[in-house]
Design a protein around this motif. Structure first.
Motif, mmCIF file in Angstrom:
data_model
loop_
_atom_site.group_PDB
_atom_site.id
_atom_site.type_symbol
_atom_site.label_atom_id
_atom_site.label_comp_id
_atom_site.label_asym_id
_atom_site.label_seq_id
_atom_site.Cartn_x
_atom_site.Cartn_y
_atom_site.Cartn_z
ATOM 1 N N ASN A 153 0.807 -1.220 0.000
ATOM 2 C CA ASN A 153 0.000 0.000 0.000
ATOM 3 C C ASN A 153 0.843 1.275 0.000
ATOM 4 N N HIS A 154 2.147 1.115 -0.121
ATOM 5 C CA HIS A 154 3.046 2.259 -0.137
ATOM 6 C C HIS A 154 3.380 2.682 -1.565
ATOM 7 N N GLY A 155 3.826 3.916 -1.676
ATOM 8 C CA GLY A 155 4.449 4.414 -2.889
ATOM 9 C C GLY A 155 5.769 5.044 -2.510
ATOM 10 N N VAL A 156 6.629 5.281 -3.496
ATOM 11 C CA VAL A 156 7.905 5.942 -3.216
ATOM 12 C C VAL A 156 8.047 7.143 -4.147
ATOM 13 N N TYR A 157 8.406 8.280 -3.553
ATOM 14 C CA TYR A 157 8.675 9.490 -4.321
ATOM 15 C C TYR A 157 10.193 9.642 -4.402
ATOM 16 N N ILE A 158 10.694 9.658 -5.633
ATOM 17 C CA ILE A 158 12.135 9.695 -5.883
ATOM 18 C C ILE A 158 12.497 11.083 -6.377
ATOM 19 N N PHE A 159 13.327 11.782 -5.594
ATOM 20 C CA PHE A 159 13.693 13.166 -5.885
ATOM 21 C C PHE A 159 15.189 13.220 -6.165
ATOM 22 N N ILE A 160 15.542 13.743 -7.336
ATOM 23 C CA ILE A 160 16.940 13.792 -7.749
ATOM 24 C C ILE A 160 17.559 15.099 -7.259
ATOM 25 N N ILE A 161 18.430 14.995 -6.272
ATOM 26 C CA ILE A 161 19.102 16.178 -5.743
ATOM 27 C C ILE A 161 20.140 16.677 -6.745
ATOM 28 N N GLU A 162 20.944 15.771 -7.261
ATOM 29 C CA GLU A 162 21.946 16.087 -8.281
ATOM 30 C C GLU A 162 22.088 14.883 -9.200
ATOM 31 N N GLY A 163 22.514 15.138 -10.451
ATOM 32 C CA GLY A 163 22.857 14.044 -11.336
ATOM 33 C C GLY A 163 21.780 13.686 -12.334
ATOM 34 N N GLU A 164 21.829 12.445 -12.795
ATOM 35 C CA GLU A 164 20.880 11.946 -13.787
ATOM 36 C C GLU A 164 20.720 10.446 -13.602
ATOM 37 N N VAL A 165 19.465 9.988 -13.550
ATOM 38 C CA VAL A 165 19.179 8.570 -13.380
ATOM 39 C C VAL A 165 18.048 8.158 -14.310
ATOM 40 N N GLU A 166 17.948 6.856 -14.541
ATOM 41 C CA GLU A 166 16.796 6.269 -15.239
ATOM 42 C C GLU A 166 15.984 5.491 -14.214
ATOM 43 N N VAL A 167 14.684 5.801 -14.146
ATOM 44 C CA VAL A 167 13.774 5.127 -13.214
ATOM 45 C C VAL A 167 12.460 4.859 -13.934
ATOM 46 N N ALA A 168 12.028 3.625 -13.949
ATOM 47 C CA ALA A 168 10.700 3.269 -14.481
ATOM 48 C C ALA A 168 10.471 3.856 -15.874
ATOM 49 N N GLY A 169 11.483 3.789 -16.717
ATOM 50 C CA GLY A 169 11.347 4.270 -18.080
ATOM 51 C C GLY A 169 11.475 5.764 -18.247
ATOM 52 N N GLU A 170 11.775 6.474 -17.170
ATOM 53 C CA GLU A 170 11.910 7.933 -17.227
ATOM 54 C C GLU A 170 13.359 8.334 -16.979
ATOM 55 N N SER A 171 13.811 9.340 -17.721
ATOM 56 C CA SER A 171 15.115 9.935 -17.474
ATOM 57 C C SER A 171 14.920 11.146 -16.573
ATOM 58 N N LEU A 172 15.535 11.114 -15.398
ATOM 59 C CA LEU A 172 15.360 12.159 -14.397
ATOM 60 C C LEU A 172 16.677 12.889 -14.174
ATOM 61 N N THR A 173 16.592 14.212 -14.107
ATOM 62 C CA THR A 173 17.772 15.024 -13.843
ATOM 63 C C THR A 173 17.531 15.888 -12.608
#
Length: 237
Positions: free
Chosen positions: A185-205
């Motif tokens: 029943n949880h979700g996770v909010y992933i916040f990119i402080i610095e850098g670049e990652v790929e998560v769940a098909g998304e490119s996050l900067t």
């Protein structure tokens, strides 16, 4: 899997001179009915306070408040008698409960301070207010997800009045891992402080955020050296 993507440039923004603040969710003068919260995560503010500036004494109640300095130092005083300075690699929690008064000022008269202020809805209302502060060695989160806030103090984490987990990670370029949620029943909010990652098909900067839920885990790959904050929360009360 369901996901909610918030690009850095879509956040609310308020510049008061002494305070330059970006709001991931509706806050103060920024109101977006589609961005009120992510589960029990209510506020994620990215604040820069100029030298000598700060928030005068003001009240909170029935909210779990987490502050994470990214650069500089923040001076804290509250109605429980706490007086402290939080610096980079520190994490501070306040369970406002029945009510607390506090102030936050830049500890430096000349250098700015940048910190994340995060509010979580509480699990139980009207508890006795409480305060906690702890330093976490950044070496312990290199290519590792280090939990710094949890519902109890196990593992050396600070604890808050909610089934929520805050974790920090420093991923080196090319590192891959999975974030495993602790409850269906949880979700996770992933916040990119610095850098670049790929998560769940998304490119996050830098300063992008992605909420993921109705999933047991999510794969993460660092495209560049990255600093990441994970906020796992119940999606319903």
């Amino acid at each position: 899997m369901r996901k909610v993507l918030h690009r850095a440039e879509t956040r609310g923004h308020a510049n008061h001179g002494w305070l330059d603040s970006h709001h991931t969710f509706s806050f103060a003068g920024y109101h977006n009915p589609e961005r009120m919260h992510f589960g029990m995560l209510r506020v994620l503010n990215d604040d820069v306070v100029g030298g000598g500036g700060g928030f005068g004494t003001h009240p909170h109640d029935n909210m779990e408040i987490v502050s994470i300095p990214l650069k500089g130092a923040l001076e804290h005083k509250d109605s429980m008698g706490n007086s402290s300075v939080i610096r980079t690699h520190d994490v501070q929690i306040m369970s406002a409960g029945t009510g607390i008064m506090h102030s936050e000022y830049n500890h430096s008269a000349t250098e700015s301070v940048n910190f994340l202020q995060i509010w979580i809805y509480p699990k139980e209302r009207n508890i006795n207010p409480r305060y906690g502060q702890q330093n976490f060695d950044p070496k312990q989160r290199v290519n590792r997800i280090k939990t710094v806030v949890s519902p109890d103090s196990s593992g050396g984490a600070l604890w808050i009045n909610q089934d929520a987990y805050f974790s920090l990670a420093t991923f080196m370029e090319g590192f891959e891992t999975d974030y495993k949620l602790r409850d269906d029943n949880h979700g996770v909010y992933i916040f990119i402080i610095e850098g670049e990652v790929e998560v769940a098909g998304e490119s996050l900067t830098k300063r992008d955020g992605l909420g993921v839920f109705e999933v047991s885990g999510v794969a993460i790959k660092a495209i560049k050296d990255s600093e990441i904050l994970f906020i796992e929360v119940p999606m319903t009360s």
